[in-house]
Design an enzyme around this catalytic site. Structure first.
Site, PDB file in Angstrom:
ATOM      1  N   ALA A 172      41.390  35.089  27.073  1.00 23.05           N
ATOM      2  CA  ALA A 172      41.013  34.028  26.137  1.00 23.05           C
ATOM      3  C   ALA A 172      41.766  34.167  24.819  1.00 23.05           C
ATOM      4  O   ALA A 172      42.211  33.173  24.236  1.00 23.05           O
ATOM      5  CB  ALA A 172      39.507  34.042  25.910  1.00 23.05           C
ATOM      6  N   ASP A 173      41.905  35.403  24.332  1.00 24.08           N
ATOM      7  CA  ASP A 173      42.693  35.617  23.118  1.00 24.08           C
ATOM      8  C   ASP A 173      44.134  35.163  23.320  1.00 24.08           C
ATOM      9  O   ASP A 173      44.729  34.505  22.456  1.00 24.08           O
ATOM     10  CB  ASP A 173      42.699  37.109  22.770  1.00 24.08           C
ATOM     11  CG  ASP A 173      41.526  37.511  21.886  1.00 24.08           C
ATOM     12  OD1 ASP A 173      41.152  36.713  21.016  1.00 24.08           O
ATOM     13  OD2 ASP A 173      41.009  38.615  22.068  1.00 24.08           O
ATOM     14  N   THR A 174      44.711  35.538  24.445  1.00 30.66           N
ATOM     15  CA  THR A 174      46.110  35.212  24.698  1.00 30.66           C
ATOM     16  C   THR A 174      46.325  33.710  24.832  1.00 30.66           C
ATOM     17  O   THR A 174      47.292  33.155  24.306  1.00 30.66           O
ATOM     18  CB  THR A 174      46.593  35.940  25.970  1.00 30.66           C
ATOM     19  OG1 THR A 174      46.357  37.342  25.821  1.00 30.66           O
ATOM     20  CG2 THR A 174      48.070  35.714  26.189  1.00 30.66           C
TER      21      THR A 174
END
Length: 401
Positions: A172-174
């Protein structure tokens, strides 16, 4: 040599940990001058994170080193009037500002979008947050696992027995970082035509949902509620992960011709006339039985051999590798994707980092400079902004840098 796509673009990167720094790193790899604005004394929290505790103690955590090569570090205390003034001066010379604070934090510091736009009407301001700048959830804290759970990702990952299951990496961060990088690039294109800046609002939750493909589209369009299927592919069979003589192999024989070729190569041509498997829909209905039959043929050879045999025949197939084996692929070496940089503090050890997944005119992105030490470029950047040496000394003595 190809001119870097973002050569001449100056980016102020006020972000921390992963989503924002990842976005800044991708832009740096395309040639942007990325100035990482950090808090004096501590810097990006990622400087303390990673598997090597000793590096974290030195503010060179592996998590930081992985996403900040090619950037310059400028320390500014934004709670100090002089620190804020220095940021405003930097904004006047910048093209982009990245931040991933909770919504409202930059306004409370006195350097929000309206203030910065007044200083530089052409500024592209990109705010990355868990839920976006509006809506009832905007003020909630968010980390990768929070977004994986809320997006539904975890509900469809794993098997019916093991779900919900978190992906083994910060997807999700990426995804949020990649969405921010492309949005910044798009905003710069518009600014090049019109001179108009932009406020870019990136939601990690929405980025995650956007990336879920048929999981969301099947529900929205067909009303089909998705459920965890382990390593099986909902859209076709045989398509998933299969046992071989020595390991696991992913096969995606989604087309009829691929299925026929697969059966022939594994010595099971009889499967093509088996009434359970004749039609693609039948193969999905009887996917468990089909798996057993295919694995009986695959048991004759190791996974690496099947990968070559099936791929050469046009059947998508590849081994399931460990991370270390994946990073050691000859293919990646041939493309120069993993490369060594000098270590930031000059110690005698290489710093291996990932390059850009994008090639331009057939060329990989140039190797960036090593990740910066905390505040390494403060004096240089302030000098570029017109500060005299005595003024820089006064800023330092006053706690602004």
């Amino acid at each position: 040599m190809t001119t870097p796509l973002l050569e001449g673009v100056r980016i102020l990167d006020l972000t921390n940990v992963l989503a924002g720094p990842f976005a800044g790193y991708q832009l740096a790899l395309q040639g942007a001058d990325v100035i990482k604005v950090e808090m004096p004394g501590s810097g990006d929290l990622a400087r303390q994170l990673g598997a090597d505790h000793a590096l974290g103690e030195e503010l060179l955590g592996a998590s930081f080193l992985a996403q900040n090569a090619g950037k310059r570090s400028l320390t500014l205390n934004l709670k100090s009037p002089d620190g804020r003034e220095a940021l405003l001066r930097a904004v006047r010379e910048a093209d982009v500002l990245l931040e991933n604070f909770r919504p409202g934090v930059m306004d409370r510091l006195g350097v929000g979008w309206k203030t910065l736009r007044a200083e530089n009407p052409g500024l592209v301001y990109c705010a990355i947050s868990g839920f976006g700048q509006t809506g009832p959830m905007r003020d909630r804290p968010a980390y990768d696992q929070i977004i994986q759970g809320l997006s539904g990702m975890m509900s469809v990952t794993g098997t019916p027995e093991t779900a919900p299951l978190r992906a083994g990496f910060p997807v999700a961060d990426t995804l949020g970082g990649m969405a921010a990088a492309y949005a910044v690039a798009a905003a710069l294109v518009r600014r090049g035509r019109t001179g108009e800046g932009a406020f870019v609002d990136v939601s990690m939750l929405e980025s995650a949902l956007t990336a879920m493909g048929w999981v969301t589209s099947n529900y929205l369009i067909s009303g089909r509620v998705p459920h965890p299927m382990g390593n099986e592919n909902f859209t076709a069979a045989p398509s998933g992960t299969f046992r071989t003589a020595d390991g696991h192999l992913n096969i995606a024989a989604n087309r009829q011709q691929q299925f026929t070729t697969l059966c022939r190569l594994i010595g099971r041509e009889d499967l093509t006339t088996d009434p359970r498997f004749t039609h693609p829909a039948d193969r999905k209905t009887h996917r468990d039985a089909l798996r057993d039959e295919v694995e009986s043929g695959l048991a004759a050879r190791p996974a690496a051999e099947w990968e070559e045999i099936l791929s050469d025949a046009g059947v998508p197939a590849a081994r399931v590798l460990s991370v270390q084996d994946a990073l050691g692929l000859d293919h990646l070496a041939a493309r120069g994707f993993v490369h060594d940089l000098p270590f930031p503090d000059g110690r005698e050890r290489p710093l291996p980092v990932l390059g850009s997944p994008v090639r331009v005119d057939g060329e990989p992105a140039a190797s960036p400079a090593p990740p910066p030490l905390l505040g390494e470029h403060t004096d240089d950047v302030l000098t570029e902004l017109g500060y005299a040496a005595a003024e820089i000394t006064a800023l330092r003595e006053g706690g602004a840098i």
